[in-house]
Design a protein around this motif. Structure first.
Motif, PDB file in Angstrom:
ATOM      1  N   ALA A 200       0.836  -1.209   0.000  1.00  0.00           N
ATOM      2  CA  ALA A 200       0.000   0.000   0.000  1.00  0.00           C
ATOM      3  C   ALA A 200       0.865   1.252   0.000  1.00  0.00           C
ATOM      4  O   ALA A 200       0.573   2.225  -0.710  1.00  0.00           O
ATOM      5  N   PHE A 201       1.935   1.243   0.775  1.00  0.00           N
ATOM      6  CA  PHE A 201       2.855   2.382   0.761  1.00  0.00           C
ATOM      7  C   PHE A 201       3.581   2.468  -0.584  1.00  0.00           C
ATOM      8  O   PHE A 201       3.756   3.560  -1.142  1.00  0.00           O
ATOM      9  N   ALA A 202       4.004   1.309  -1.112  1.00  0.00           N
ATOM     10  CA  ALA A 202       4.746   1.303  -2.381  1.00  0.00           C
ATOM     11  C   ALA A 202       3.890   1.873  -3.513  1.00  0.00           C
ATOM     12  O   ALA A 202       4.401   2.570  -4.393  1.00  0.00           O
ATOM     13  N   ASP A 203       2.587   1.576  -3.484  1.00  0.00           N
ATOM     14  CA  ASP A 203       1.701   2.114  -4.510  1.00  0.00           C
ATOM     15  C   ASP A 203       1.601   3.628  -4.446  1.00  0.00           C
ATOM     16  O   ASP A 203       1.180   4.272  -5.410  1.00  0.00           O
ATOM     17  N   LYS A 204       1.961   4.182  -3.307  1.00  0.00           N
ATOM     18  CA  LYS A 204       1.999   5.639  -3.162  1.00  0.00           C
ATOM     19  C   LYS A 204       3.413   6.185  -3.331  1.00  0.00           C
ATOM     20  O   LYS A 204       3.671   7.360  -3.049  1.00  0.00           O
ATOM     21  N   GLY A 205       4.340   5.297  -3.752  1.00  0.00           N
ATOM     22  CA  GLY A 205       5.708   5.743  -4.010  1.00  0.00           C
ATOM     23  C   GLY A 205       6.599   5.800  -2.798  1.00  0.00           C
ATOM     24  O   GLY A 205       7.635   6.475  -2.821  1.00  0.00           O
ATOM     25  N   VAL A 206       6.234   5.079  -1.717  1.00  0.00           N
ATOM     26  CA  VAL A 206       6.965   5.191  -0.451  1.00  0.00           C
ATOM     27  C   VAL A 206       7.407   3.818   0.034  1.00  0.00           C
ATOM     28  O   VAL A 206       6.654   2.841  -0.045  1.00  0.00           O
ATOM     29  N   LYS A 207       8.625   3.730   0.542  1.00  0.00           N
ATOM     30  CA  LYS A 207       9.102   2.547   1.257  1.00  0.00           C
ATOM     31  C   LYS A 207       9.400   2.985   2.690  1.00  0.00           C
ATOM     32  O   LYS A 207      10.282   3.821   2.922  1.00  0.00           O
ATOM     33  N   VAL A 208       8.655   2.423   3.640  1.00  0.00           N
ATOM     34  CA  VAL A 208       8.800   2.822   5.038  1.00  0.00           C
ATOM     35  C   VAL A 208       9.678   1.813   5.761  1.00  0.00           C
ATOM     36  O   VAL A 208       9.382   0.613   5.777  1.00  0.00           O
ATOM     37  N   GLU A 209      10.767   2.276   6.348  1.00  0.00           N
ATOM     38  CA  GLU A 209      11.653   1.447   7.161  1.00  0.00           C
ATOM     39  C   GLU A 209      11.520   1.889   8.613  1.00  0.00           C
ATOM     40  O   GLU A 209      11.592   3.086   8.907  1.00  0.00           O
ATOM     41  N   VAL A 210      11.288   0.918   9.518  1.00  0.00           N
ATOM     42  CA  VAL A 210      11.022   1.280  10.910  1.00  0.00           C
ATOM     43  C   VAL A 210      11.959   0.556  11.858  1.00  0.00           C
ATOM     44  O   VAL A 210      12.480  -0.518  11.573  1.00  0.00           O
ATOM     45  N   GLU A 211      12.142   1.184  13.008  1.00  0.00           N
ATOM     46  CA  GLU A 211      12.879   0.610  14.136  1.00  0.00           C
ATOM     47  C   GLU A 211      11.955   0.736  15.346  1.00  0.00           C
ATOM     48  O   GLU A 211      11.326   1.774  15.538  1.00  0.00           O
ATOM     49  N   SER A 212      11.834  -0.326  16.134  1.00  0.00           N
ATOM     50  CA  SER A 212      10.900  -0.289  17.254  1.00  0.00           C
ATOM     51  C   SER A 212      11.620  -0.057  18.573  1.00  0.00           C
ATOM     52  O   SER A 212      12.779  -0.452  18.751  1.00  0.00           O
ATOM     53  N   ALA A 213      10.909   0.578  19.502  1.00  0.00           N
ATOM     54  CA  ALA A 213      11.445   0.862  20.833  1.00  0.00           C
ATOM     55  C   ALA A 213      10.270   1.156  21.756  1.00  0.00           C
ATOM     56  O   ALA A 213       9.130   1.324  21.302  1.00  0.00           O
ATOM     57  N   GLY A 214      10.532   1.208  23.055  1.00  0.00           N
ATOM     58  CA  GLY A 214       9.498   1.610  23.997  1.00  0.00           C
ATOM     59  C   GLY A 214       9.107   3.057  23.751  1.00  0.00           C
ATOM     60  O   GLY A 214       9.952   3.902  23.418  1.00  0.00           O
ATOM     61  N   SER A 215       7.826   3.359  23.916  1.00  0.00           N
ATOM     62  CA  SER A 215       7.347   4.700  23.560  1.00  0.00           C
ATOM     63  C   SER A 215       7.967   5.788  24.433  1.00  0.00           C
ATOM     64  O   SER A 215       8.290   6.881  23.938  1.00  0.00           O
ATOM     65  N   ARG A 216       8.140   5.519  25.720  1.00  0.00           N
ATOM     66  CA  ARG A 216       8.776   6.529  26.575  1.00  0.00           C
ATOM     67  C   ARG A 216      10.244   6.678  26.192  1.00  0.00           C
ATOM     68  O   ARG A 216      10.800   7.787  26.246  1.00  0.00           O
ATOM     69  N   GLN A 217      10.858   5.575  25.809  1.00  0.00           N
ATOM     70  CA  GLN A 217      12.244   5.617  25.344  1.00  0.00           C
ATOM     71  C   GLN A 217      12.349   6.474  24.083  1.00  0.00           C
ATOM     72  O   GLN A 217      13.298   7.250  23.925  1.00  0.00           O
ATOM     73  N   ILE A 218      11.372   6.361  23.181  1.00  0.00           N
ATOM     74  CA  ILE A 218      11.365   7.183  21.963  1.00  0.00           C
ATOM     75  C   ILE A 218      11.345   8.663  22.329  1.00  0.00           C
ATOM     76  O   ILE A 218      12.069   9.483  21.739  1.00  0.00           O
TER      77      ILE A 218
END
Length: 500
Positions: A200-218
């Motif tokens: 779905a992102f690629a069809d909009k021209g986007v490649k999303v790369e993510v890294e996960s962490a605790g929200s308070r840590q973010i």
């Protein structure tokens, strides 16, 4: 809707998404979806459904490809006139042979599909030839529905489907995608890694790369300079990031109330103790629970306990309050109840509730940095180490869609609860693009619901929960406000210091 129908519709949807990507450079997504739906409708009422998604894909792909490859009309080649004789000739009489009118017959698409399915079920050495003649010879005689040429074309398509089920055309090269990097709460990791979300992102021209962490840590300790967006799991964490990075924009594409994952024997035991009310949606009384905690009640002291006789304090297992948003949400609820059902505000109120909320965390022993850890333990280990786990509602619903919820696993809602609003803070224009897509694109919103999140369309989420037999409240009524970011940080810092 039956399970077979649901799987068929999911297959059609996946195929549509795939063809949208394959023909992205030549046909709009709306046109591809229209062609697919038109092909799908041709099989309405067909009793044998096994090959319908494959047939629909082949027909739609053929039509889309044909429109690309159709040759331009050409003028007929000129012909050279033959010399004529000048001598008069006597014309021979001509006879016209009588013609017999034969009813033209065709084979409807439903019959072709049924025949194709029947042929494919037989071993190759006993199948009749999958040619137009072989297929049409086995069809019952019917009056004219379509011109014979179109019928033959449909039969050929059916034959191709049966013979070439495994053949796949090479898609045309896609334009390069814009890479956008983000840091997210761990409970959204499965969503961003879903191949349908990636497409779905690629069809909009986007490649999303993510890294996960605790929200308070973010919010407090991550180097956000490496990312295009930050996507913690709560409004307070998002608010802090906005202040720290001087960003005025934010997006809240979906949300999830907090919940408790447990097991039926534990729910039954706590029902007798007056903590749980087992209505169509089970609720967990936080006030009664805190009474058991403050009186140091153990599991084996509960009346009628024959299923979980252990010498352990009655505690909900949470994440680490120093790093995780879900732990901060637990603190927000318990501090509210401990403060006489009032949102904690001011130094005096903070001081009054700290001893109890600190005990709720430090008595647990080791706690994980993210909500992914304790929930995975719940799914795989059972009720031995953690009979109650503090989670996001979305985690349980998402696990149900994956078939990971086993009989006897129960979802309860704390009373009161809080709504965790997943807040995306764009750190530049690329991050803003992702925030807008997540908030406005119907396809991404529907996929968020399939991962258990409550998106803008409540009907999407309700359907996913119902399809997978998860009892959820339609309307969230008993929801309380979260303390301000500063108050919440004071409480969390004080609890953190008690860890030493």
């Amino acid at each position: 809707m039956s399970g077979d129908n649901l799987r068929e519709e999911q297959a059609i949807r996946r195929t549509t998404d795939h063809l949208v990507q394959v023909f992205a450079g030549t046909h709009s997504a709306e046109h591809v979806e229209s062609v697919m739906q038109a092909a799908y409708r041709r099989f309405d009422g067909l009793p044998v459904r096994d090959f319908v998604p494959v047939m629909v894909e082949r027909i739609a792909r053929g039509e889309l490809t044909a429109r690309l490859e159709a040759p331009a009309p050409t003028a007929p080649a000129p012909t050279e006139a033959a010399p004529t004789e000048t001598a008069p000739t006597e014309a021979a009489p001509t006879e016209t042979a009588p013609t017999e009118t034969v009813p033209t017959e065709t084979v409807p698409a439903k019959a072709v599909a049924a025949e194709a399915a029947a042929l494919s079920d037989k071993p190759a050495d006993v199948r009749p030839e999958t040619t137009t003649a072989a297929l049409t010879a086995r069809m019952p005689s019917r009056k004219v529905l379509l011109p014979i040429g179109l019928a033959a074309a449909v039969v050929v398509v059916a034959a191709v489907v049966v013979v070439n089920l495994g053949r796949e055309e090479t898609p045309p090269p896609s334009p390069p995608l814009a890479v956008v990097r983000g840091v997210i709460g761990s409970e959204k990791k499965a969503f961003f890694e879903d191949p349908q979300v990636v497409r779905a992102f690629a069809d909009k021209g986007v490649k999303v790369e993510v890294e996960s962490a605790g929200s308070r840590q973010i919010a407090t300790s991550m180097d956000l300079g490496r990312f295009d967006f930050a996507f913690p799991s709560s409004a307070p964490a998002g608010e802090y990031i906005q202040r720290k990075r001087k960003v005025s924009t934010k997006y809240t594409p979906f949300s999830s109330p907090m919940a408790i994952a447990t097991f039926q024997p534990i729910a039954d035991l706590l029902t007798k103790a007056g903590v749980v009310k087992q209505a169509p949606v089970a609720t967990f009384d936080i006030g009664r629970y805190l009474e058991l905690v403050t009186t140091d009640t153990k599991w084996d002291q509960l009346s009628g306990n024959s299923d979980y006789r252990v010498d352990k304090n009655i505690l909900i297992s949470t994440t680490d309050p120093r790093t995780s948003n879900s732990a901060a949400m637990y603190l927000a609820i318990t501090s509210y109840v401990a403060n006489g059902s009032k949102v904690v505000h001011g130094a005096t109120a903070e001081k009054n509730v700290l001893p109890l909320v600190t005990q709720l965390f430090t008595s647990q022993g080791y706690t994980d940095n993210t909500s992914e850890g304790p929930f995975n333990e719940y799914l795989t280990v059972g009720m031995g180490p953690s009979p109650m786990v503090w989670i996001y509602e979305a985690q349980f619903v998402d696990a149900a869609t994956r078939g990971q919820i086993k009989p006897g696993m129960v979802l309860m809602y704390p009373s009161p609860t809080v709504l965790s609003k997943h807040t995306l803070v764009p750190l530049n224009g690329s991050g803003d693009r992702v925030g807008r897509l997540l908030s406005t694109d119907p396809r991404l919103q529907r996929l968020a619901a399939e991962h258990g999140f409550r998106s803008a369309d409540a009907a999407d989420f309700a359907k996913v929960a119902a399809d997978h037999q998860v009892r959820v409240p339609t309307d969230l009524i008993d929801v309380v406000d979260i303390p301000s970011y500063d108050t919440l940080e004071h409480l969390l810092d004080s609890v953190g210091k008690s860890y030493g």
